[in-house]
Design a protein around this motif. Structure first.
Motif, PDB file in Angstrom:
ATOM      1  N   TYR A   1       0.902  -1.306  -0.058  1.00  0.00           N
ATOM      2  CA  TYR A   1      -0.141   0.089   0.097  1.00  0.00           C
ATOM      3  C   TYR A   1       0.838   1.237   0.021  1.00  0.00           C
ATOM      4  N   THR A   2       2.156   1.208   0.636  1.00  0.00           N
ATOM      5  CA  THR A   2       2.747   2.439   0.744  1.00  0.00           C
ATOM      6  C   THR A   2       4.357   2.153   0.053  1.00  0.00           C
ATOM      7  N   SER A   3       4.827   3.463  -0.253  1.00  0.00           N
ATOM      8  CA  SER A   3       6.008   3.370  -0.802  1.00  0.00           C
ATOM      9  C   SER A   3       7.027   3.288   0.069  1.00  0.00           C
ATOM     10  N   GLU A   4       8.407   3.043  -0.207  1.00  0.00           N
ATOM     11  CA  GLU A   4       9.529   2.965   0.676  1.00  0.00           C
ATOM     12  C   GLU A   4       9.468   4.265   1.758  1.00  0.00           C
ATOM     13  N   VAL A   5       9.082   5.405   1.283  1.00  0.00           N
ATOM     14  CA  VAL A   5       9.168   6.569   2.011  1.00  0.00           C
ATOM     15  C   VAL A   5       7.812   6.651   2.777  1.00  0.00           C
ATOM     16  N   GLY A   6       7.056   5.685   2.739  1.00  0.00           N
ATOM     17  CA  GLY A   6       5.988   5.747   3.747  1.00  0.00           C
ATOM     18  C   GLY A   6       4.658   6.659   2.909  1.00  0.00           C
ATOM     19  N   THR A   7       4.673   7.113   1.654  1.00  0.00           N
ATOM     20  CA  THR A   7       3.547   7.514   1.093  1.00  0.00           C
ATOM     21  C   THR A   7       2.811   6.779   0.503  1.00  0.00           C
ATOM     22  N   TYR A   8       1.312   6.795   0.272  1.00  0.00           N
ATOM     23  CA  TYR A   8       0.911   5.801  -0.682  1.00  0.00           C
ATOM     24  C   TYR A   8       1.152   5.680  -1.929  1.00  0.00           C
ATOM     25  N   GLY A   9       1.074   4.187  -2.328  1.00  0.00           N
ATOM     26  CA  GLY A   9       1.723   3.883  -3.459  1.00  0.00           C
ATOM     27  C   GLY A   9       0.740   2.736  -4.255  1.00  0.00           C
TER      28      GLY A   9
ATOM     29  N   ASP B   1       0.231 -25.694  21.067  1.00  0.00           N
ATOM     30  CA  ASP B   1       0.149 -24.522  20.099  1.00  0.00           C
ATOM     31  C   ASP B   1       0.899 -24.922  18.756  1.00  0.00           C
ATOM     32  N   LYS B   2       1.183 -26.103  18.670  1.00  0.00           N
ATOM     33  CA  LYS B   2       1.986 -26.558  17.260  1.00  0.00           C
ATOM     34  C   LYS B   2       1.196 -25.980  16.112  1.00  0.00           C
ATOM     35  N   ASP B   3      -0.048 -26.079  16.121  1.00  0.00           N
ATOM     36  CA  ASP B   3      -0.837 -25.714  14.698  1.00  0.00           C
ATOM     37  C   ASP B   3      -0.582 -24.251  14.565  1.00  0.00           C
ATOM     38  N   LEU B   4      -0.426 -23.512  15.266  1.00  0.00           N
ATOM     39  CA  LEU B   4      -0.225 -21.977  15.320  1.00  0.00           C
ATOM     40  C   LEU B   4       1.139 -21.602  14.807  1.00  0.00           C
ATOM     41  N   ALA B   5       2.263 -22.498  15.009  1.00  0.00           N
ATOM     42  CA  ALA B   5       3.594 -22.357  14.721  1.00  0.00           C
ATOM     43  C   ALA B   5       4.037 -21.703  13.346  1.00  0.00           C
ATOM     44  N   PRO B   6       3.190 -22.295  11.939  1.00  0.00           N
ATOM     45  CA  PRO B   6       3.561 -21.585  10.838  1.00  0.00           C
ATOM     46  C   PRO B   6       3.192 -20.369  10.913  1.00  0.00           C
ATOM     47  N   PHE B   7       1.977 -19.681  11.406  1.00  0.00           N
ATOM     48  CA  PHE B   7       1.638 -18.257  11.491  1.00  0.00           C
ATOM     49  C   PHE B   7       2.587 -17.544  12.516  1.00  0.00           C
ATOM     50  N   LEU B   8       3.042 -18.118  13.402  1.00  0.00           N
ATOM     51  CA  LEU B   8       4.012 -17.646  14.468  1.00  0.00           C
ATOM     52  C   LEU B   8       5.362 -17.095  13.703  1.00  0.00           C
ATOM     53  N   GLU B   9       5.746 -18.205  12.825  1.00  0.00           N
ATOM     54  CA  GLU B   9       6.954 -17.998  12.095  1.00  0.00           C
ATOM     55  C   GLU B   9       6.951 -16.909  11.118  1.00  0.00           C
ATOM     56  N   GLU B  10       5.861 -16.367  10.641  1.00  0.00           N
ATOM     57  CA  GLU B  10       5.633 -15.580   9.783  1.00  0.00           C
ATOM     58  C   GLU B  10       5.556 -13.980  10.287  1.00  0.00           C
ATOM     59  N   LEU B  11       5.302 -14.035  11.730  1.00  0.00           N
ATOM     60  CA  LEU B  11       5.096 -12.696  12.163  1.00  0.00           C
ATOM     61  C   LEU B  11       6.472 -11.847  12.210  1.00  0.00           C
ATOM     62  N   PRO B  12       7.771 -12.301  12.581  1.00  0.00           N
ATOM     63  CA  PRO B  12       8.483 -11.277  12.487  1.00  0.00           C
ATOM     64  C   PRO B  12       8.928 -10.369  11.147  1.00  0.00           C
ATOM     65  N   THR B  13       8.618 -10.990   9.988  1.00  0.00           N
ATOM     66  CA  THR B  13       8.846 -10.327   8.961  1.00  0.00           C
ATOM     67  C   THR B  13       7.414  -9.957   7.945  1.00  0.00           C
ATOM     68  N   ALA B  14       6.287 -10.229   8.742  1.00  0.00           N
ATOM     69  CA  ALA B  14       5.088  -9.719   8.283  1.00  0.00           C
ATOM     70  C   ALA B  14       4.901  -8.351   8.097  1.00  0.00           C
ATOM     71  N   GLN B  15       4.115  -7.844   6.889  1.00  0.00           N
ATOM     72  CA  GLN B  15       4.043  -6.597   6.758  1.00  0.00           C
ATOM     73  C   GLN B  15       2.558  -5.993   7.259  1.00  0.00           C
ATOM     74  N   LEU B  16       2.542  -5.291   7.903  1.00  0.00           N
ATOM     75  CA  LEU B  16       1.317  -4.811   8.450  1.00  0.00           C
ATOM     76  C   LEU B  16       0.506  -3.464   7.628  1.00  0.00           C
ATOM     77  N   TYR B  17      -0.666  -3.285   7.951  1.00  0.00           N
ATOM     78  CA  TYR B  17      -1.308  -2.082   7.407  1.00  0.00           C
ATOM     79  C   TYR B  17      -0.691  -1.109   7.688  1.00  0.00           C
ATOM     80  N   PRO B  18      -0.943   0.254   6.919  1.00  0.00           N
ATOM     81  CA  PRO B  18      -0.160   1.359   7.507  1.00  0.00           C
ATOM     82  C   PRO B  18      -1.000   2.164   8.498  1.00  0.00           C
ATOM     83  N   VAL B  19      -1.134   1.368   9.736  1.00  0.00           N
ATOM     84  CA  VAL B  19      -2.099   1.847  10.825  1.00  0.00           C
ATOM     85  C   VAL B  19      -1.625   2.947  11.440  1.00  0.00           C
ATOM     86  N   GLY B  20      -0.193   3.474  11.377  1.00  0.00           N
ATOM     87  CA  GLY B  20       0.391   4.799  12.010  1.00  0.00           C
ATOM     88  C   GLY B  20      -0.325   6.065  11.335  1.00  0.00           C
ATOM     89  N   LYS B  21      -0.791   5.931   9.922  1.00  0.00           N
ATOM     90  CA  LYS B  21      -1.314   7.057   9.174  1.00  0.00           C
ATOM     91  C   LYS B  21      -2.597   7.283   9.650  1.00  0.00           C
TER      92      LYS B  21
END
Length: 413
Positions: free
Chosen positions: A205-213, A351-371
């Motif tokens: 949704y956003t560019s590298e400088v944080g503007t909408y793209g 919690d082993k079923d949630l492990a694949p999702f947990l592994e994704e979290l550190p590199t996951a991209q979130l919505y630009p909620v700070g805007k």
């Protein structure tokens, strides 16, 4: 974000005290419901949590009202506009309230150990102008779910690239699968499916400088491919993407009618309850599996209007205690927002079923909620993005129009 639906209400503020001379403080908390039935409504979670807290804090009462994700953000907005802000709100966006100076900073409320325990990426996402106002409350990531039985019958393996996904979808259609790839771009949660596809194409949704793209060349190429290779070839099922909501797509997967779709952890329970044998893999990318999954976080925030800073902070320290974070995450198949609970979940057999999702979290991209504009931009995407895939729709035109709307919302802040 993230899971099912709730229903919001409001209780009267008691003016910071209970009976005459009692010195009792009543905190008002408005929260979203992550349950999918009355049996596991979030109201029950909060009632149990509050009962335990109040037992140890006889001078503090916490009134919690839980309501639907369809309503909760709007209801809180109306409460604030009417001058009746709750002490605490657990909803989907915080930045607009922070920008207006209506929220406490996290470091004005939380103990240092509690604030330091947030997953760093989520804490950063809770910042406006490098100050944290939004406290993450629940998180999830997305993976591509596939129906193992349908894949086996068609002689398929899970896709890692777009071309493989399209080829698998075509083979599933040949086998008579109703929704080879379910593409929910209806207004319920279209912003999530949209972001997952934008990430798979190498942008967002956003560019590298944080503007909408939103209308970047990469995003236009992604959505043009999606329309040409999946939608126009009849590989997304009988319901037009713009009319298909996430809940309906999940229900169809649980009925065994869907070959593939993007899903979050709650889909595991829904599908398993109906006996669907499913697998999960990272979202395919243009050339290989997507490097960044989509992450979603929901937020806790504290309004200044009623005061009660000390009581609010003490209650939040209790809310974010490891055992309480784990209890909530496990009840609703969500990911913990604290490092301590994440560490426990990553090694616990239950919690082993949630492990694949947990592994994704550190590199996951979130919505630009700070805007501060994101809440309105998200609403615009929900309403408009599905039109790009109508018979006469044009992805480039729709993305360009959404970009213009986003620029307008951004400049109005």
């Amino acid at each position: 974000m993230i899971a099912a639906v709730s229903a919001l209400g409001m209780t009267a503020v008691l003016g910071g005290c209970g009976g005459a001379g009692s010195g009792e403080v009543t905190l008002k908390l408005v929260a979203a419901d992550y349950g999918d039935s009355g049996a596991n409504s979030s109201q029950k979670y909060w009632d149990n949590l509050v009962a335990e807290y109040e037992k140890a804090h006889p001078d503090v009462r916490v009134d919690v009202s839980v309501h639907s994700w369809n309503d909760v953000d709007r209801e809180v907005k109306e409460m604030v506009a009417a001058g009746d802000a709750p002490d605490l709100a657990q909803i989907g966006a915080y930045a607009d309230y922070a920008a207006k100076g209506e929220l406490y900073q996290a470091d004005e409320l939380l103990s240092i150990p509690t604030q330091a325990d947030f997953v760093a990426q989520l804490a950063d996402a809770g910042e406006v102008s490098r100050t944290q106002y939004g406290m993450p409350f629940a998180a999830s990531t997305r993976l591509l779910f596939f129906n193992k039985k349908l894949f086996a019958e068609a002689g398929l393996t899970p896709p890692t690239t777009w071309s493989e996904l399209a080829s698998d979808a075509a083979a599933l259609k040949e086998e008579g699968v109703k929704y080879p790839y379910a593409l929910p771009l209806g207004p319920e949660e279209a912003q999530a499916e949209t972001m997952q596809w934008l990430l798979s194409g190498g942008d967002g949704y956003t560019s590298e400088v944080g503007t909408y793209g939103i209308d970047s060349p990469q995003n236009i190429r992604t959505f043009t491919w999606l329309k040409d290779e999946l939608v126009d070839k009849g590989l997304t099922g009988p319901v037009a993407p713009g009319k298909l909501d996430r809940a309906a797509a999940f229900a169809a997967f649980a009925r065994g009618e869907v070959g593939m779709l993007n899903g979050h952890p709650s889909l595991m329970k829904i599908a398993a309850a109906r006996g669907v044998d499913f697998g999960m893999v990272p979202m395919p990318g243009k050339e290989s599996s997507t490097r960044s999954a989509m992450g979603v976080a929901d937020w806790m925030m504290a309004f200044k209007k009623n005061g009660h800073r000390r009581e609010v902070g003490d209650f939040l320290d209790f809310v974010y205690d490891e055992k309480n974070v784990l209890a909530f995450s496990r009840e609703y198949d969500l990911l913990p927002v604290t490092a301590s609970a994440s560490k426990t979940m990553s090694t616990a057999a239950r919690d082993k079923d949630l492990a694949p999702f947990l592994e994704e979290l550190p590199t996951a991209q979130l919505y630009p909620v700070g805007k501060t504009s994101w809440a309105q931009v998200s609403a615009d995407i929900k309403q408009r993005i599905g039109t790009a895939f109508a018979a006469d729709g044009d992805p480039a035109t729709v993305l360009t129009e959404l970009q213009k709307q986003a620029n307008s919302e951004e400049s109005a802040e």
